[in-house]
Design an enzyme around this catalytic site. Structure first.
Site, short mmCIF file in Angstrom:
data_model
loop_
_atom_site.label_atom_id
_atom_site.label_comp_id
_atom_site.label_asym_id
_atom_site.label_seq_id
_atom_site.Cartn_x
_atom_site.Cartn_y
_atom_site.Cartn_z
N GLU A 1 0.75 -1.21 -0.05
CA GLU A 1 0.06 -0.20 0.17
C GLU A 1 0.79 1.29 -0.06
O GLU A 1 0.53 2.34 -0.69
CB GLU A 1 -1.12 0.05 0.96
CG GLU A 1 -1.91 1.24 1.32
CD GLU A 1 -3.31 1.10 1.93
OE1 GLU A 1 -3.84 2.05 2.01
OE2 GLU A 1 -3.21 -0.04 2.73
N SER A 2 2.03 1.33 0.59
CA SER A 2 2.70 2.49 0.73
C SER A 2 3.13 2.66 -0.63
O SER A 2 3.33 3.81 -1.18
CB SER A 2 4.01 2.07 1.54
OG SER A 2 3.65 1.96 3.16
#
Length: 142
Positions: free
Chosen positions: A63-64
């Protein structure tokens, strides 16, 4: 991808930061452009009680990378936020570092989709993450 594009992307990511959670997990960006982003994360400190890499840690890495990549694509005055994320874990790292490679599946005006493949030190795929982000106007400052 040019060296200038990579440097500009890394500069952009460094100025923005990856966020407190990514910092706590030891995520380090190695390459950052709209077309491809790469980051590493240590297994140590990101494990389940039995010593396997935590599945949620793979998702944080994915997600980062996916959200940051979507924001780079969105451009100034726009903001990409997560709409959907899913992950399939196929192997568990137990030591060393894992590497996430993020590539776009779709780069639209209002929606992006990225695939992030996370591999262990031996190059074996551990997790495949897909994130969809929606792009909207950034809120006004103040």
């Amino acid at each position: 991808m040019t060296e200038t594009a990579t440097t500009a992307g890394l500069d952009w990511a460094a100025a923005r930061g990856m966020g407190a959670l990514a910092d706590k997990m030891g995520i380090e960006i190695l390459e950052f452009t709209v077309e491809r982003s790469v980051a590493t994360m240590p297994v140590e400190g990101n494990t389940q009680p039995v010593g396997l890499m935590h599945g949620g840690a793979y998702v944080v890495l994915g997600e980062s990378l996916g959200s940051m990549s979507a924001n780079l694509h969105a451009g100034p005055g726009r903001l990409a936020v997560g709409l959907d994320i899913n992950a399939t874990h196929t192997r568990s790292a137990t030591s060393g570092i894992v590497t996430g490679v993020c590539t776009p599946v779709h780069l639209g005006r209002t929606v992006t989709v990225h695939e992030i493949v996370v591999s262990d030190d031996q190059g074996r795929r551990c997790s495949t993450i897909r994130i969809t982000n929606v792009i909207k106007d950034a809120p006004a400052a103040g």
